[in-house]
Scaffold this motif. Structure first.
Motif, short mmCIF file in Angstrom:
data_model
loop_
_atom_site.label_atom_id
_atom_site.label_comp_id
_atom_site.label_asym_id
_atom_site.label_seq_id
_atom_site.Cartn_x
_atom_site.Cartn_y
_atom_site.Cartn_z
N ASP A 67 11.33 23.90 26.47
CA ASP A 67 11.56 23.00 27.62
C ASP A 67 10.25 22.63 28.29
O ASP A 67 10.01 21.46 28.63
CB ASP A 67 12.49 23.67 28.63
CG ASP A 67 13.93 23.77 28.13
OD1 ASP A 67 14.25 23.04 27.18
OD2 ASP A 67 14.69 24.57 28.70
N LEU A 68 9.36 23.63 28.50
CA LEU A 68 8.07 23.35 29.12
C LEU A 68 7.23 22.45 28.22
O LEU A 68 6.57 21.52 28.69
CB LEU A 68 7.31 24.66 29.41
CG LEU A 68 5.91 24.52 30.03
CD1 LEU A 68 5.95 23.70 31.31
CD2 LEU A 68 5.30 25.89 30.28
N GLY A 69 7.27 22.73 26.91
CA GLY A 69 6.53 21.90 25.96
C GLY A 69 7.00 20.46 25.99
O GLY A 69 6.19 19.52 25.94
N ALA A 70 8.30 20.28 26.08
CA ALA A 70 8.87 18.92 26.13
C ALA A 70 8.43 18.21 27.41
O ALA A 70 8.14 17.00 27.40
CB ALA A 70 10.38 18.99 26.04
N GLN A 71 8.39 18.96 28.52
CA GLN A 71 7.98 18.36 29.78
C GLN A 71 6.49 17.96 29.75
O GLN A 71 6.11 16.90 30.25
CB GLN A 71 8.22 19.35 30.94
CG GLN A 71 8.02 18.75 32.31
CD GLN A 71 8.86 17.50 32.52
OE1 GLN A 71 10.08 17.51 32.31
NE2 GLN A 71 8.24 16.40 32.91
N LEU A 72 5.67 18.84 29.13
CA LEU A 72 4.25 18.51 28.99
C LEU A 72 4.06 17.27 28.12
O LEU A 72 3.25 16.39 28.43
CB LEU A 72 3.49 19.71 28.39
CG LEU A 72 3.34 20.93 29.30
CD1 LEU A 72 2.82 22.12 28.49
CD2 LEU A 72 2.37 20.63 30.46
N LYS A 73 4.84 17.21 27.05
CA LYS A 73 4.75 16.05 26.15
C LYS A 73 5.16 14.78 26.88
O LYS A 73 4.52 13.73 26.74
CB LYS A 73 5.63 16.28 24.92
CG LYS A 73 5.53 15.16 23.90
CD LYS A 73 6.40 15.47 22.67
CE LYS A 73 6.30 14.33 21.65
NZ LYS A 73 7.14 14.61 20.44
N ALA A 74 6.21 14.88 27.66
CA ALA A 74 6.68 13.71 28.41
C ALA A 74 5.65 13.25 29.43
O ALA A 74 5.55 12.06 29.75
CB ALA A 74 8.00 14.04 29.11
N ALA A 75 4.86 14.22 29.94
CA ALA A 75 3.83 13.89 30.92
C ALA A 75 2.55 13.40 30.27
O ALA A 75 1.59 13.05 30.96
CB ALA A 75 3.53 15.10 31.80
N GLY A 76 2.52 13.41 28.91
CA GLY A 76 1.36 12.87 28.21
C GLY A 76 0.38 13.89 27.67
O GLY A 76 -0.68 13.52 27.15
N TYR A 77 0.72 15.19 27.76
CA TYR A 77 -0.18 16.22 27.22
C TYR A 77 -0.05 16.28 25.71
O TYR A 77 1.05 16.51 25.19
CB TYR A 77 0.15 17.59 27.83
CG TYR A 77 -0.37 17.75 29.24
CD1 TYR A 77 -1.63 18.28 29.49
CD2 TYR A 77 0.40 17.35 30.34
CE1 TYR A 77 -2.11 18.42 30.78
CE2 TYR A 77 -0.06 17.49 31.63
CZ TYR A 77 -1.32 18.03 31.85
OH TYR A 77 -1.79 18.16 33.13
N PRO A 78 -1.15 16.10 24.95
CA PRO A 78 -1.07 16.09 23.49
C PRO A 78 -1.10 17.51 22.92
O PRO A 78 -1.75 18.41 23.47
CB PRO A 78 -2.33 15.33 23.09
CG PRO A 78 -3.32 15.65 24.17
CD PRO A 78 -2.51 15.78 25.44
N ALA A 79 -0.41 17.72 21.80
CA ALA A 79 -0.47 19.01 21.12
C ALA A 79 -1.82 19.20 20.44
O ALA A 79 -2.34 20.32 20.36
CB ALA A 79 0.65 19.11 20.09
N LYS A 80 -2.42 18.10 19.96
CA LYS A 80 -3.73 18.14 19.32
C LYS A 80 -4.47 16.85 19.68
O LYS A 80 -3.85 15.85 20.04
CB LYS A 80 -3.61 18.26 17.80
CG LYS A 80 -3.01 19.56 17.30
CD LYS A 80 -3.02 19.63 15.79
CE LYS A 80 -4.44 19.75 15.26
NZ LYS A 80 -4.48 19.93 13.79
N ALA A 81 -5.79 16.92 19.56
CA ALA A 81 -6.57 15.70 19.79
C ALA A 81 -6.36 14.73 18.64
O ALA A 81 -6.29 15.13 17.48
CB ALA A 81 -8.06 16.05 19.91
N ASP A 82 -6.25 13.47 18.96
CA ASP A 82 -6.10 12.43 17.94
C ASP A 82 -7.49 12.03 17.44
O ASP A 82 -8.29 11.48 18.20
CB ASP A 82 -5.39 11.21 18.55
CG ASP A 82 -5.13 10.11 17.54
OD1 ASP A 82 -5.67 10.18 16.42
OD2 ASP A 82 -4.38 9.17 17.88
N PRO A 83 -7.81 12.32 16.16
CA PRO A 83 -9.16 12.00 15.64
C PRO A 83 -9.53 10.54 15.82
O PRO A 83 -10.70 10.21 16.01
CB PRO A 83 -9.06 12.38 14.17
CG PRO A 83 -7.94 13.37 14.08
CD PRO A 83 -6.96 12.95 15.15
N ALA A 84 -8.54 9.65 15.76
CA ALA A 84 -8.82 8.22 15.87
C ALA A 84 -9.29 7.83 17.27
O ALA A 84 -9.92 6.79 17.45
CB ALA A 84 -7.58 7.42 15.50
#
Length: 555
Positions: free
Chosen positions: A435-452
């Motif tokens: 649930d916390l992970g989903a909330q962080l994702k919804a707030a824009g926190y990435p699981a990993k940096a996007d190399p692009a």
């Protein structure tokens, strides 16, 4: 092999040919030793999973960093043991022994079974090999720097010894290059599973090359002259540290030079890598590439600042490097976040995370033996956020108040197992973390940096600035340390403050900084450690040390 048998110049060469051999052989051999030593630091994140898998992830990474630091912790002992031998027995013979110890112990690390295979014996064996490495390195640097300085002509010691100063960075660069090539060749999955061992095993080949090169050298002419004139000492430890005039210089060298130099060095080259990989969640290979490129840009400045110190003096170049680092670390690392993981930087500013909890329910989550259970709502929340690399602030709630986690404008109730135990408890915790992970994702926190999205030129530019600070504090320091002490105790007296500064203040920097971050929730708070240490060194060195470039060393 007696010292008198080595009075001839190296390979019969004289002048520039001899000097080139002395600098090249000493530097190249030391490069290989640093390569061996820094492989572990470059692979600390992967090694955590293989040797510290019996504890929670935050503790495991701190323990992996402690194993990294163990090699530094013992370096002062190596400085005492091999420094004494070097002042009595000679410079060349001593650093042949240190090289052999380093090469063999590194090769053994590549063969060690993992925690899953032999349990707690695995991290114990790993730490033992790190201690052997640290012991060897404690005797290596002082010998190489002293040997080169004692061959250098007047007015060129800063330039000559600056080549030795490049060896640590070149060794790190070589380790990153071998790691990157191995990763690319075999793929990330195989590399993490077993391919990480290959760079350690390669060290056996480097050991053979290093020994062959070092055997071409002859003893230092300054040491030879001292022995022939009967001015040597049989008690370098007692003379260096038991006589106040010498001990005072040792202490000033530690607190006014090497302490600050060390934290600038390890922040600019190791903590930067941990920050990219662990905190900003960059792919390991990309982080290696960015660091390696910045090292390639910055390394020539070691020689430049060594040369410059022969012209204008050594002290103020080192002091200015410490001051610049202390003044700019926070903005530089915040800019690295913005350019390396802009999605994370935006999330931190637009949706800050706040943990509200009764402080009595929050533990310092460091468990060396893997027995403690961090199961309070506060501990569960902080453990997940630390693992996710999310910055959060702590707000103290009244005693007995429930824990909450606020992500932007949304508040999530703290973990509540409702009396569950065993598997039911684990399932409830996993569900709450989801649930916390989903909330962080919804707030824009990435699981990993996007190399692009990584702005590579800007990140490399910022990392290169950190490396240039390193070259300012490190390029001139070997010459200055050599010039502070007389020949009869030089190896011993310069080695101890160098290795206490670099081994203790520098080597424990990644561990200390990461522990501060884990405790506070602020990904930048660990920088207070190098900022404070560098500032103290600038003040002590600026007030109490005199420049040494005109000091004679043949005494």
């Amino acid at each position: 092999m007696g010292a008198d048998s080595q009075a001839a110049p190296a390979q019969g060469k004289t002048g520039k040919g001899r000097d080139a051999l002395v600098i090249g052989a000493s530097s190249l051999g030391t490069v290989f030793e640093w390569y061996d030593f820094y492989l572990y630091g470059s692979l600390a994140v992967i090694i955590t999973g293989h040797f510290f898998s019996g504890v929670n992830e935050t503790t495991g990474f701190i323990l992996a960093l402690l194993a990294f630091a163990a090699g530094f912790a013992i370096r002062p002992l190596g400085a005492l043991i091999f420094g004494r031998l070097g002042d009595i027995w000679g410079r060349k013979n001593t650093f042949l022994i240190t090289m052999l110890l380093m090469g063999v112990s590194t090769f053994v690390v590549g063969l060690l079974p993992s925690y899953e295979q032999i349990g707690v014996a695995a991290p114990i064996a790993l730490i033992l090999m790190r201690l052997v490495q640290g012991l060897a390195l404690g005797g290596e640097y002082g010998g190489a720097a002293t040997y080169v300085a004692e061959h250098a002509p007047e007015g060129r010691r800063g330039f000559y010894t600056s080549w030795i100063q490049t060896t640590a960075t070149v060794g790190l660069f070589l380790s990153l290059l071998v790691i990157l090539a191995t990763r690319t060749w075999m793929g990330e999955e195989a590399f993490k599973a077993w391919g990480w061992r290959i760079p350690f095993l390669v060290s056996l080949l480097l050991l053979g090359v290093s020994l062959w090169i070092r055997l071409k050298l002859h003893e230092s002419p300054t040491f030879q002259r001292m022995i022939s004139e009967g001015k040597g000492t049989k008690k370098p430890l007692a003379e260096a540290f038991g006589q106040w005039p010498n001990l005072k210089v040792v202490l000033l060298a530690l607190f006014g030079l090497t302490m600050g130099q060390a934290v600038v060095w390890y922040t600019g080259q190791f903590y930067a890598q941990f920050f990219l990989e662990k905190t900003l969640k960059l792919d390991g290979a990309l982080a290696n590439l960015l660091i390696a490129t910045s090292l390639l840009i910055g390394t020539p400045f070691f020689v430049f600042f060594g040369w410059l110190s022969d012209k204008i003096g050594r002290k103020w170049i080192i002091i200015v490097g410490c001051v610049l680092a202390a003044a700019t670390y926070f903005p530089i690392f915040k800019a690295i976040t913005a350019y390396a993981n802009p999605v994370l930087a935006h999330a931190e500013s637009s949706a800050p995370v706040v943990v509200n909890a009764d402080p009595a329910t929050c533990a310092f989550q460091f468990d060396p033996v893997g027995k403690a259970k961090f199961n309070t709502p506060c501990d569960v929340a902080k453990a997940y956020l630390a693992k996710a690399g999310v910055t959060y602030s702590n707000h103290d709630a009244p005693a007995g108040a429930p824990t909450t986690v606020k992500v932007g404008g949304v508040t999530l109730e703290g973990f509540d197992p409702k009396g569950a135990t065993g598997k039911a408890f684990a399932d409830a915790r996993k569900a709450w973390e989801a649930d916390l992970g989903a909330q962080l994702k919804a707030a824009g926190y990435p699981a990993k940096a996007d190399p692009a999205l990584v702005d590579k030129p800007k990140v490399i530019g910022l990392l290169a600035i950190l490396v240039i600070y390193v070259t300012m504090v490190y390029g001139p320091i070997a010459a200055m340390l050599v010039e502070l002490f007389p020949t009869r105790i030089r190896y011993t007296a310069m080695s101890l403050p160098y290795h206490i500064g670099n081994g203790w203040f520098g080597g424990f920097l990644p561990t200390t900084a990461f522990a501060i971050v884990a405790a506070t929730g602020d990904i930048y708070s660990g920088l207070w450690y190098p900022v404070i240490i560098a500032t103290v060194t600038a003040v002590i060195g600026g007030l109490f040390l005199k420049d040494t470039r005109h000091n004679p060393i043949e005494d």
